[in-house]
Design a protein around this motif. Structure first.
Motif, PDB file in Angstrom:
ATOM      1  N   MET A   1      16.887  58.047  97.733  1.00  0.00           N
ATOM      2  CA  MET A   1      17.799  58.703  97.256  1.00  0.00           C
ATOM      3  C   MET A   1      18.861  57.676  96.409  1.00  0.00           C
ATOM      4  O   MET A   1      19.310  57.857  95.251  1.00  0.00           O
ATOM      5  N   PHE A   2      19.396  56.565  97.166  1.00  0.00           N
ATOM      6  CA  PHE A   2      20.071  55.738  96.704  1.00  0.00           C
ATOM      7  C   PHE A   2      19.738  54.929  95.664  1.00  0.00           C
ATOM      8  O   PHE A   2      20.234  54.628  94.604  1.00  0.00           O
ATOM      9  N   GLU A   3      18.515  54.538  96.074  1.00  0.00           N
ATOM     10  CA  GLU A   3      17.519  53.703  94.811  1.00  0.00           C
ATOM     11  C   GLU A   3      17.422  54.674  93.598  1.00  0.00           C
ATOM     12  O   GLU A   3      17.544  54.183  92.484  1.00  0.00           O
ATOM     13  N   GLN A   4      17.238  55.849  93.900  1.00  0.00           N
ATOM     14  CA  GLN A   4      16.960  56.712  92.431  1.00  0.00           C
ATOM     15  C   GLN A   4      18.453  56.848  91.600  1.00  0.00           C
ATOM     16  O   GLN A   4      18.390  56.599  90.462  1.00  0.00           O
ATOM     17  N   ILE A   5      19.501  57.089  92.517  1.00  0.00           N
ATOM     18  CA  ILE A   5      20.932  56.771  91.905  1.00  0.00           C
ATOM     19  C   ILE A   5      20.858  55.776  91.096  1.00  0.00           C
ATOM     20  O   ILE A   5      21.452  55.485  89.887  1.00  0.00           O
ATOM     21  N   LEU A   6      20.572  54.618  91.680  1.00  0.00           N
ATOM     22  CA  LEU A   6      20.890  53.101  91.147  1.00  0.00           C
ATOM     23  C   LEU A   6      20.008  53.196  89.767  1.00  0.00           C
ATOM     24  O   LEU A   6      20.629  52.384  89.043  1.00  0.00           O
ATOM     25  N   ARG A   7      18.770  53.589  89.954  1.00  0.00           N
ATOM     26  CA  ARG A   7      17.807  53.457  88.667  1.00  0.00           C
ATOM     27  C   ARG A   7      18.668  54.378  87.428  1.00  0.00           C
ATOM     28  O   ARG A   7      18.437  53.944  86.396  1.00  0.00           O
ATOM     29  N   GLU A   8      18.922  55.573  87.935  1.00  0.00           N
ATOM     30  CA  GLU A   8      19.594  56.515  86.730  1.00  0.00           C
ATOM     31  C   GLU A   8      20.748  55.650  86.305  1.00  0.00           C
ATOM     32  O   GLU A   8      20.968  55.998  84.942  1.00  0.00           O
ATOM     33  N   GLN A   9      21.723  55.020  87.010  1.00  0.00           N
ATOM     34  CA  GLN A   9      22.702  54.346  86.297  1.00  0.00           C
ATOM     35  C   GLN A   9      22.342  53.142  85.641  1.00  0.00           C
ATOM     36  O   GLN A   9      22.888  52.885  84.627  1.00  0.00           O
ATOM     37  N   LEU A  10      21.240  52.463  86.102  1.00  0.00           N
ATOM     38  CA  LEU A  10      20.808  51.447  85.139  1.00  0.00           C
ATOM     39  C   LEU A  10      20.142  51.825  83.907  1.00  0.00           C
ATOM     40  O   LEU A  10      20.577  51.082  82.890  1.00  0.00           O
ATOM     41  N   TYR A  11      19.344  52.733  83.973  1.00  0.00           N
ATOM     42  CA  TYR A  11      18.870  53.328  82.678  1.00  0.00           C
ATOM     43  C   TYR A  11      20.003  53.820  81.703  1.00  0.00           C
ATOM     44  O   TYR A  11      20.049  53.643  80.677  1.00  0.00           O
ATOM     45  N   GLY A  12      21.068  54.556  82.258  1.00  0.00           N
ATOM     46  CA  GLY A  12      22.346  55.137  81.798  1.00  0.00           C
ATOM     47  C   GLY A  12      22.967  53.929  81.099  1.00  0.00           C
ATOM     48  O   GLY A  12      23.514  54.089  79.803  1.00  0.00           O
ATOM     49  N   ALA A  13      22.944  52.680  81.720  1.00  0.00           N
ATOM     50  CA  ALA A  13      23.902  51.525  81.148  1.00  0.00           C
ATOM     51  C   ALA A  13      22.999  51.023  80.083  1.00  0.00           C
ATOM     52  O   ALA A  13      23.744  50.622  79.036  1.00  0.00           O
ATOM     53  N   TYR A  14      21.731  50.920  80.069  1.00  0.00           N
ATOM     54  CA  TYR A  14      21.034  50.476  78.862  1.00  0.00           C
ATOM     55  C   TYR A  14      21.401  51.427  77.639  1.00  0.00           C
ATOM     56  O   TYR A  14      21.474  51.120  76.377  1.00  0.00           O
ATOM     57  N   LYS A  15      21.137  52.732  77.869  1.00  0.00           N
ATOM     58  CA  LYS A  15      21.445  53.626  76.732  1.00  0.00           C
ATOM     59  C   LYS A  15      22.764  53.622  76.306  1.00  0.00           C
ATOM     60  O   LYS A  15      22.727  53.878  75.099  1.00  0.00           O
ATOM     61  N   ASN A  16      23.685  53.591  77.208  1.00  0.00           N
ATOM     62  CA  ASN A  16      25.081  53.354  76.837  1.00  0.00           C
ATOM     63  C   ASN A  16      25.227  52.092  75.812  1.00  0.00           C
ATOM     64  O   ASN A  16      25.996  52.096  74.834  1.00  0.00           O
ATOM     65  N   ARG A  17      24.471  51.016  76.143  1.00  0.00           N
ATOM     66  CA  ARG A  17      24.630  49.718  75.235  1.00  0.00           C
ATOM     67  C   ARG A  17      24.303  50.125  73.998  1.00  0.00           C
ATOM     68  O   ARG A  17      24.727  49.624  72.831  1.00  0.00           O
ATOM     69  N   GLY A  18      22.999  50.884  73.738  1.00  0.00           N
ATOM     70  CA  GLY A  18      22.518  51.300  72.583  1.00  0.00           C
ATOM     71  C   GLY A  18      23.311  52.024  71.846  1.00  0.00           C
ATOM     72  O   GLY A  18      23.588  51.662  70.485  1.00  0.00           O
ATOM     73  N   MET A  19      24.257  52.868  72.416  1.00  0.00           N
ATOM     74  CA  MET A  19      25.182  53.892  71.868  1.00  0.00           C
ATOM     75  C   MET A  19      26.302  53.145  71.357  1.00  0.00           C
ATOM     76  O   MET A  19      26.804  53.412  70.378  1.00  0.00           O
ATOM     77  N   ILE A  20      26.765  52.197  72.197  1.00  0.00           N
ATOM     78  CA  ILE A  20      27.752  51.233  71.584  1.00  0.00           C
ATOM     79  C   ILE A  20      27.433  50.433  70.604  1.00  0.00           C
ATOM     80  O   ILE A  20      28.259  50.674  69.408  1.00  0.00           O
ATOM     81  N   TYR A  21      26.403  50.050  70.328  1.00  0.00           N
ATOM     82  CA  TYR A  21      25.964  49.441  69.136  1.00  0.00           C
ATOM     83  C   TYR A  21      25.865  50.392  67.859  1.00  0.00           C
ATOM     84  O   TYR A  21      26.358  50.109  66.906  1.00  0.00           O
TER      85      TYR A  21
END
Length: 160
Positions: free
Chosen positions: A1-21
């Motif tokens: 469960m914890f690993e899935q949360i981290l994975r979602e946060q990681l993917y979200g961070a990359y998507k966030n980077r894209g939207m910042i660009y």
């Protein structure tokens, strides 16, 4: 469960980077036009790539197998995020097709047109240019174009 949360946060961070660009590009283009905005962004993103590329310098100018292994070993979520597919790795070149990209996904989810997505992929690819050129290799990317499957194709060649 914890690993899935981290994975979602990681993917979200990359998507966030894209939207910042994307949002920075939108504001810059209002001030200086599309071409100049893209150029300014690429220069800044390229410089970040130069910093990243330091970890691959030991493989330059021609250890393509070594840079491939190091690059893939550091691929986010053990390669699951970008789903890199090595198309070629020999003494003359290393070609990697990124079959997935969270930045591109973010642009799609935000409803950007294919042309806007293609522009943003070109801008974002500046980090790869900085990474591999900064490490001492020759590099070019085929960024995503409308109608293509997956995302970018990275082409690393021996340096000088």
């Amino acid at each position: 469960m914890f690993e899935q949360i981290l994975r979602e946060q990681l993917y979200g961070a990359y998507k966030n980077r894209g939207m910042i660009y994307y949002h920075i590009f939108q504001e810059l283009r209002k001030e200086v036009g599309d071409e100049k905005a893209a150029d300014v962004m690429k220069r800044g993103i390229y410089k970040r790539g130069l910093e990243i590329g330091k970890k691959y310098k030991e493989f330059a100018p021609a250890d393509l197998e070594g840079v491939k292994n190091a690059f893939l070993a550091g691929s986010a979520d053990q390669g699951k995020m970008f789903q890199p597919e090595v198309l070629r790795c020999d003494g003359e070149g290393l070609d990697i097709h990124m079959r997935n990209c969270p930045l591109k996904e973010a642009y799609e989810e935000a409803g950007l047109s294919d042309e806007e997505i293609a522009t943003m992929c070109q801008i974002a690819a500046a980090v790869d240019y900085g990474t591999f050129e900064g490490a001492g290799f020759r590099f070019f990317a085929e960024t995503w174009k409308p109608g293509e499957a997956g995302c970018c194709r990275l082409h690393i060649r021996p340096g000088k």
